[in-house]
Design a protein around this motif. Structure first.
Motif, PDB file in Angstrom:
ATOM      1  N   ASN A 117      -2.416  33.555 -26.683  1.00  0.00           N
ATOM      2  CA  ASN A 117      -3.685  33.269 -27.355  1.00  0.00           C
ATOM      3  C   ASN A 117      -4.102  31.796 -27.271  1.00  0.00           C
ATOM      4  O   ASN A 117      -3.836  31.146 -26.278  1.00  0.00           O
ATOM      5  N   ILE A 118      -4.772  31.278 -28.311  1.00  0.00           N
ATOM      6  CA  ILE A 118      -5.348  29.936 -28.254  1.00  0.00           C
ATOM      7  C   ILE A 118      -4.257  28.885 -28.048  1.00  0.00           C
ATOM      8  O   ILE A 118      -4.453  27.897 -27.342  1.00  0.00           O
ATOM      9  N   ARG A 119      -3.085  29.110 -28.653  1.00  0.00           N
ATOM     10  CA  ARG A 119      -1.992  28.156 -28.482  1.00  0.00           C
ATOM     11  C   ARG A 119      -1.592  28.045 -27.002  1.00  0.00           C
ATOM     12  O   ARG A 119      -1.340  26.959 -26.499  1.00  0.00           O
ATOM     13  N   GLU A 120      -1.581  29.179 -26.305  1.00  0.00           N
ATOM     14  CA  GLU A 120      -1.224  29.149 -24.883  1.00  0.00           C
ATOM     15  C   GLU A 120      -2.310  28.452 -24.068  1.00  0.00           C
ATOM     16  O   GLU A 120      -2.011  27.646 -23.174  1.00  0.00           O
ATOM     17  N   LEU A 121      -3.577  28.743 -24.366  1.00  0.00           N
ATOM     18  CA  LEU A 121      -4.676  28.078 -23.660  1.00  0.00           C
ATOM     19  C   LEU A 121      -4.595  26.569 -23.843  1.00  0.00           C
ATOM     20  O   LEU A 121      -4.746  25.805 -22.878  1.00  0.00           O
ATOM     21  N   LYS A 122      -4.327  26.125 -25.057  1.00  0.00           N
ATOM     22  CA  LYS A 122      -4.199  24.690 -25.337  1.00  0.00           C
ATOM     23  C   LYS A 122      -3.082  24.073 -24.491  1.00  0.00           C
ATOM     24  O   LYS A 122      -3.260  23.004 -23.889  1.00  0.00           O
ATOM     25  N   ASN A 123      -1.942  24.739 -24.423  1.00  0.00           N
ATOM     26  CA  ASN A 123      -0.812  24.217 -23.650  1.00  0.00           C
ATOM     27  C   ASN A 123      -1.115  24.173 -22.155  1.00  0.00           C
ATOM     28  O   ASN A 123      -0.717  23.241 -21.453  1.00  0.00           O
ATOM     29  N   ILE A 124      -1.828  25.190 -21.671  1.00  0.00           N
ATOM     30  CA  ILE A 124      -2.196  25.226 -20.246  1.00  0.00           C
ATOM     31  C   ILE A 124      -3.111  24.058 -19.904  1.00  0.00           C
ATOM     32  O   ILE A 124      -2.917  23.367 -18.898  1.00  0.00           O
ATOM     33  N   ILE A 125      -4.129  23.828 -20.747  1.00  0.00           N
ATOM     34  CA  ILE A 125      -5.069  22.734 -20.473  1.00  0.00           C
ATOM     35  C   ILE A 125      -4.348  21.389 -20.527  1.00  0.00           C
ATOM     36  O   ILE A 125      -4.582  20.512 -19.677  1.00  0.00           O
ATOM     37  N   GLU A 126      -3.452  21.210 -21.490  1.00  0.00           N
ATOM     38  CA  GLU A 126      -2.699  19.953 -21.554  1.00  0.00           C
ATOM     39  C   GLU A 126      -1.906  19.746 -20.265  1.00  0.00           C
ATOM     40  O   GLU A 126      -1.899  18.649 -19.691  1.00  0.00           O
ATOM     41  N   ARG A 127      -1.221  20.790 -19.809  1.00  0.00           N
ATOM     42  CA  ARG A 127      -0.425  20.684 -18.584  1.00  0.00           C
ATOM     43  C   ARG A 127      -1.310  20.342 -17.382  1.00  0.00           C
ATOM     44  O   ARG A 127      -0.971  19.482 -16.566  1.00  0.00           O
ATOM     45  N   LEU A 128      -2.462  20.989 -17.285  1.00  0.00           N
ATOM     46  CA  LEU A 128      -3.348  20.747 -16.144  1.00  0.00           C
ATOM     47  C   LEU A 128      -3.955  19.346 -16.183  1.00  0.00           C
ATOM     48  O   LEU A 128      -4.127  18.715 -15.131  1.00  0.00           O
ATOM     49  N   VAL A 129      -4.290  18.860 -17.376  1.00  0.00           N
ATOM     50  CA  VAL A 129      -4.830  17.500 -17.482  1.00  0.00           C
ATOM     51  C   VAL A 129      -3.789  16.486 -17.010  1.00  0.00           C
ATOM     52  O   VAL A 129      -4.092  15.546 -16.270  1.00  0.00           O
ATOM     53  N   VAL A 130      -2.555  16.677 -17.428  1.00  0.00           N
ATOM     54  CA  VAL A 130      -1.479  15.741 -17.060  1.00  0.00           C
ATOM     55  C   VAL A 130      -1.224  15.753 -15.553  1.00  0.00           C
ATOM     56  O   VAL A 130      -1.002  14.714 -14.940  1.00  0.00           O
ATOM     57  N   THR A 131      -1.277  16.944 -14.925  1.00  0.00           N
ATOM     58  CA  THR A 131      -0.896  17.053 -13.511  1.00  0.00           C
ATOM     59  C   THR A 131      -2.059  16.889 -12.535  1.00  0.00           C
ATOM     60  O   THR A 131      -1.835  16.674 -11.349  1.00  0.00           O
ATOM     61  N   SER A 132      -3.295  16.997 -13.007  1.00  0.00           N
ATOM     62  CA  SER A 132      -4.440  16.935 -12.101  1.00  0.00           C
ATOM     63  C   SER A 132      -4.726  15.513 -11.638  1.00  0.00           C
ATOM     64  O   SER A 132      -4.402  14.541 -12.318  1.00  0.00           O
ATOM     65  N   LYS A 133      -5.348  15.431 -10.457  1.00  0.00           N
ATOM     66  CA  LYS A 133      -5.662  14.135  -9.852  1.00  0.00           C
ATOM     67  C   LYS A 133      -7.135  14.084  -9.468  1.00  0.00           C
ATOM     68  O   LYS A 133      -7.796  15.103  -9.342  1.00  0.00           O
ATOM     69  N   GLY A 134      -7.612  12.848  -9.268  1.00  0.00           N
ATOM     70  CA  GLY A 134      -8.963  12.651  -8.742  1.00  0.00           C
ATOM     71  C   GLY A 134     -10.077  13.079  -9.674  1.00  0.00           C
ATOM     72  O   GLY A 134     -11.204  13.326  -9.237  1.00  0.00           O
ATOM     73  N   GLY A 135      -9.783  13.184 -10.987  1.00  0.00           N
ATOM     74  CA  GLY A 135     -10.839  13.521 -11.943  1.00  0.00           C
ATOM     75  C   GLY A 135     -11.226  14.984 -11.943  1.00  0.00           C
ATOM     76  O   GLY A 135     -12.232  15.357 -12.539  1.00  0.00           O
ATOM     77  N   ILE A 136     -10.431  15.847 -11.272  1.00  0.00           N
ATOM     78  CA  ILE A 136     -10.762  17.272 -11.186  1.00  0.00           C
ATOM     79  C   ILE A 136      -9.622  18.089 -11.770  1.00  0.00           C
ATOM     80  O   ILE A 136      -8.468  17.931 -11.364  1.00  0.00           O
TER      81      ILE A 136
END
Length: 463
Positions: free
Chosen positions: A358-377
């Motif tokens: 649920n929302i807790r998982e979505l929050k964790n996914i977005i945090e992980r993607l923000v940390v690992t993403s590059k180039g502003g995308i």
């Protein structure tokens, strides 16, 4: 949906008219300006999400115009610079100074349209991020919804807030039960008093009573001082007891006495202390008497004056995009990153995933993607192991704890044949996992021929 407004800036009228005709033919609203100074004046008076500007112009040229516009105009917008000459140094300078793209006038106009569409998506995302910026870190935003059932829950929560009735919030883990509890508290007459939350699952049986009721010095080994319990701490305000179904029978008896007498006795003391709190409880499993025998019937009816059931995120998918942007903005700030766009494939996946957590998982996914993403995308491609894990979890995401998920899509029942396929795929996927992909052993165990099992593996595209 309103047409996007584009400002075309060029000192040559022929080019202004050509671009105007091309873009209006693609359903854009177009205005023109003959110089950078006129364009800046128009941008101060009117909002243009996209500007198409020539580079070589008398007076202020395109690069200087770009720099001025980026420093003076506060609303999100993008600039694409156009020129009749393909100069690599100019293109590099344009991008360094914040241009979204660079287009050569002699090239295929379709290339410009593709670039404009990309710029449009970028501006839309920046506008959404700017909408959520003021709510960053404010969990009250999570108590808004576009879903009809969720809105009914929210409205009922606000209605019951005016009373002192005990509320039981039910729903799967991670749906935001504490958010709704806080919403009730903040809309009640107790809003200026404490909101005290405790997760009953976090403490062992011998510790939870000390947490709830408090203790006196020397009451037990390790009690080196007096401690005020959560019921006392919440007096005048609200106590939120999450996972209340985890309480032992003995603690349930003591809690029932507190609710009946409105007083507590600290462990190691026989002195009654009056308390005045509003109780909000939550559970992610059924504690209904007659269905489960671990929860006392008399306590159940005490805590369940009003029940609010929060639907899982997979049943309110219209909220997913807003939640993505909300969490993206939160983690942009906390990680000091500047993610300004989401790759289309990543957005498609995030909106289609079923989120068993649920929302807790979505929050964790977005945090992980923000940390690992590059180039502003925001891009799942930058986190291969995470991407494959999520996709594996979602390969049959209906494995989320409820038989309803096999037969419902949203609020609609799917056809029998589709429900049967859902179950079959899940069944054969789990069988092959159990036997580590060994078709012979798996077929023998489930009483199918090797060929029959192989045909099912092929039908469902299993590995």
């Amino acid at each position: 949906m309103s047409k996007m407004k584009i400002l075309v800036v060029d000192d040559e009228i022929d080019y202004r008219e050509t671009f105007k005709m091309l873009l209006e033919g693609r359903n854009f609203t177009v205005e023109t300006a003959e110089s950078a100074d006129v364009a800046l004046e128009k941008m101060h008076n009117e909002y243009f999400p996209l500007v198409l500007s020539d580079v070589i112009m008398p007076g202020t040229d395109g690069i200087d115009f770009l720099i001025k516009a980026k420093s003076e105009i506060l609303k999100p917008f993008e600039i694409i610079l156009v020129t009749g000459y393909g100069n690599i140094q100019t293109a590099i300078s344009a991008i360094k100074n914040g241009a979204f793209g660079f287009f050569i006038k002699s090239h295929n106009p379709e290339e410009l349209i593709i670039e404009i569409e990309k710029a449009r998506r970028s501006v839309e995302m920046k506008n959404k991020l700017s909408m959520y910026e003021k709510q960053s870190g404010d969990e009250s935003y999570l108590s808004t919804s576009k879903n009809l059932k969720m809105n009914r829950v929210i409205e009922l929560a606000k209605t019951v807030a005016c009373s002192d009735s005990n509320v039981l919030i039910t729903g799967e883990s991670g749906v935001g039960k504490e958010i709704i509890a806080k919403l009730i508290h903040e809309n009640s007459t107790r809003a200026d008093m404490p909101f005290v939350a405790i997760n009953c699952q976090s403490f062992s049986d011998n510790i939870i009573e000390s947490e709830l009721f408090g203790h006196e010095k020397g009451a037990f080994t390790g009690a080196f001082g007096k401690r005020i319990g959560r019921f006392e701490e919440a007096s005048g305000g609200t106590i939120f007891m999450d996972e209340i179904g985890e309480l032992s029978q003995s603690t349930q008896v003591k809690m029932l006495r507190v609710l009946e007498n409105r007083s507590v006795e600290r462990i190691g003391s026989n002195k009654s202390i009056s308390v005045n709190f509003r109780l909000i409880s939550a559970t992610n499993r059924s504690i209904t008497p007659g269905i489960q025998d671990f929860f006392r019937e008399d306590l159940f009816y005490r805590i369940n004056t009003i029940e609010l059931n929060i639907p899982p995120l997979r049943k309110r998918k219209e909220d997913i995009e807003d939640l993505i942007f909300f969490f993206l903005n939160c983690f942009n700030k906390s990680t000091k990153k500047n993610i300004s766009s989401i790759s289309p494939s990543t957005m498609e996946f995030l909106k289609g995933y079923d989120y068993p957590g649920n929302i807790r998982e979505l929050k964790n996914i977005i945090e992980r993607l923000v940390v690992t993403s590059k180039g502003g995308i925001l891009n799942m491609d930058y986190s291969d192991s995470f991407d494959s894990k999520i996709k594996s979890d979602n390969s049959f995401s209906k494995d989320c704890g409820s038989i309803d998920s096999f037969i419902f899509e949203g609020d609609n029942i799917i056809s029998y044949s589709d429900a049967k396929k859902n179950f079959e795929r899940y069944y054969f996927e789990k069988v092959m996992e159990k036997f580590d992909g060994n078709i012979t052993k798996a077929a023998d165990f489930i009483n199918l021929s090797r060929r029959q099992l192989f045909n099912k593996i092929t039908e469902f595209g299993l590995k």
